[in-house]
Design an enzyme around this catalytic site. Structure first.
Site, short mmCIF file in Angstrom:
data_model
loop_
_atom_site.label_atom_id
_atom_site.label_comp_id
_atom_site.label_asym_id
_atom_site.label_seq_id
_atom_site.Cartn_x
_atom_site.Cartn_y
_atom_site.Cartn_z
N HIS A 62 0.86 -1.18 0.00
CA HIS A 62 0.00 0.00 0.00
C HIS A 62 0.89 1.23 0.00
O HIS A 62 2.11 1.12 0.12
CB HIS A 62 -0.97 -0.01 1.20
CG HIS A 62 -0.31 0.02 2.54
ND1 HIS A 62 0.41 -1.04 3.05
CD2 HIS A 62 -0.25 1.00 3.49
CE1 HIS A 62 0.87 -0.72 4.24
NE2 HIS A 62 0.50 0.50 4.53
N HIS A 64 1.27 3.88 1.99
CA HIS A 64 1.77 4.58 3.17
C HIS A 64 3.29 4.67 3.10
O HIS A 64 3.96 3.73 2.66
CB HIS A 64 1.32 3.87 4.44
CG HIS A 64 -0.11 4.12 4.79
ND1 HIS A 64 -0.81 3.35 5.67
CD2 HIS A 64 -0.98 5.10 4.38
CE1 HIS A 64 -2.06 3.81 5.79
NE2 HIS A 64 -2.17 4.87 5.02
N ASP A 66 5.73 4.41 5.14
CA ASP A 66 6.59 3.43 5.81
C ASP A 66 6.63 2.09 5.10
O ASP A 66 7.21 1.13 5.61
CB ASP A 66 6.18 3.24 7.28
CG ASP A 66 4.77 2.70 7.45
OD1 ASP A 66 3.89 3.07 6.65
OD2 ASP A 66 4.54 1.91 8.38
N HIS A 67 6.06 2.04 3.89
CA HIS A 67 6.12 0.82 3.09
C HIS A 67 6.67 1.05 1.68
O HIS A 67 6.92 0.07 0.98
CB HIS A 67 4.73 0.17 3.00
CG HIS A 67 4.29 -0.44 4.28
ND1 HIS A 67 4.30 -1.79 4.53
CD2 HIS A 67 3.86 0.14 5.43
CE1 HIS A 67 3.89 -2.03 5.77
NE2 HIS A 67 3.60 -0.86 6.33
N HIS A 139 -7.10 -2.07 5.51
CA HIS A 139 -6.20 -1.15 6.20
C HIS A 139 -6.63 0.31 6.05
O HIS A 139 -5.86 1.22 6.34
CB HIS A 139 -4.77 -1.36 5.68
CG HIS A 139 -3.74 -0.61 6.47
ND1 HIS A 139 -3.65 -0.66 7.85
CD2 HIS A 139 -2.73 0.24 6.06
CE1 HIS A 139 -2.65 0.09 8.25
NE2 HIS A 139 -2.09 0.66 7.19
N ASP A 205 0.11 -4.48 6.04
CA ASP A 205 -0.69 -3.97 7.16
C ASP A 205 -2.16 -4.34 6.96
O ASP A 205 -2.73 -4.07 5.90
CB ASP A 205 -0.58 -2.45 7.24
CG ASP A 205 0.81 -1.98 7.61
OD1 ASP A 205 1.70 -2.84 7.76
OD2 ASP A 205 1.01 -0.76 7.73
N HIS A 263 6.21 -6.12 11.86
CA HIS A 263 5.53 -4.81 11.92
C HIS A 263 5.11 -4.48 13.35
O HIS A 263 3.95 -4.32 13.66
CB HIS A 263 4.32 -4.80 10.97
CG HIS A 263 3.86 -3.40 10.62
ND1 HIS A 263 2.90 -2.75 11.34
CD2 HIS A 263 4.24 -2.55 9.63
CE1 HIS A 263 2.68 -1.55 10.81
NE2 HIS A 263 3.50 -1.40 9.77
#
Length: 304
Positions: A62, A64, A66-67, A139, A205, A263
């Site tokens: 996805h 976000h 942090d990915h 998510h 996530d 995670h």
């Protein structure tokens, strides 16, 4: 048949002194498939036993940060390191625009062919000798999980048994191995059973949800979001993540072989408590730390 899984980042949201953010490398032979690419992933590669130049596919769960904010640095460093082999980045709806925006904000030209492809739940793409299938997760944004599956391996051909049954060496051996019946001798009489290819599920996530369980059925390894501890279900639900126990329940319900938790919220310096709580539900549970490498074979899982 052996796969290994290296965890390049196991933290959630923000990095800590001991944990980078999400990035998991699955290696088959010399070929690496990367799942998620958080900020700092290229440096994590450099500190690991892996070469980022061996990465041939990147799957983003996805959008976000942090990915996926490690993509521009990794892609440009590959180019500056002399990469000429093509590379494909896959992700959910919006990945093409996201990668284009990230790269357009940085000076530099890639000297290799980069393809960016949007996937939807149910899509399957070939990867090396296997495939990756996308599935939906929950998510709060468009998000995918992925099931990496190695191809099944035909069973060995028993030449001595075939000869004892009256089959002469030569073309008839090949016919049997292709699935034909020869002079009343069936392939099952002279071929060992097919060896099932190894499969690894990476959820990214997600809340606990039926789509993860369905997509993970019978997998050798499930790598699952475990942001929170037991008792924090309300917070997990609010932020659309999972607790360690919810991850274990999904592993149990999907009849997977092994569960690896990742995670983790930075509130946990020692994640063994999450492992111990999860093991009460699913005994074959492990906790991933940055740079842990797990070897997966048909006979089991071990930390190497």
């Amino acid at each position: 048949m052996v796969l290994d899984i290296t965890f390049l980042g196991t933290g959630a949201g923000v990095p800590s002194k001991n944990r980078g953010m999400s990035a998991v490398a699955v290696r088959s032979g010399s070929r690496i498939t990367l799942f998620d690419c958080a900020e700092g992933t290229q440096r994590q590669f450099m500190l690991s036993r892996l070469s980022f130049m061996k990465v041939e596919d990147i799957f983003i769960t996805h959008l976000h940060g942090d990915h996926m904010l490690g993509l521009p640095g990794l892609l440009q460093t590959m180019g500056m390191s002399g990469r000429s082999a093509p590379l494909t980045v896959y992700g959910p709806e919006g990945i093409c625009d996201a990668v284009s925006a990230l790269l357009s904000s940085c000076d530099g030209i890639l000297e290799y062919d980069l393809t960016v492809t949007e996937l939807h739940a149910g899509d399957t793409v070939p990867v090396g000798t296997g495939s990756v299938t996308a599935f939906s997760t929950v998510h709060g944004v468009t998000s995918l999980g992925y099931r990496y599956s190695e191809a099944d391996v035909p069973g060995a051909f028993d030449k001595a048994k075939a000869i004892s049954l009256g089959i002469s060496p030569g073309p008839d051996f090949g016919r049997l191995q292709r699935g034909e019946t020869v002079n009343g001798v069936t392939p099952e009489m002279v071929m060992e059973p097919v060896r099932k290819g190894i499969s690894v599920v990476y959820t990214g996530d997600t809340k606990k949800c039926a789509s993860v369980i369905s997509a993970s059925m019978g997998a050798d390894v499930m790598i699952h979001d475990s942001t929170y501890d037991e008792g924090m279900e309300a917070r997990a639900d609010e932020h659309m993540h999972s607790t360690c126990v919810q991850a274990a329940e999904s592993a149990r319900d999907a009849s997977v072989g092994h569960l690896i938790l990742t995670h983790f919220s930075h509130r946990y310096e020692d994640c063994t408590v999450l492992r111990d709580h999860a093991r009460r539900v699913f005994p074959e549970t492990y906790v991933a730390n940055d740079f842990d490498c797990f070897e997966v074979t048909r006979s089991g899982l071990r930390l190497v």
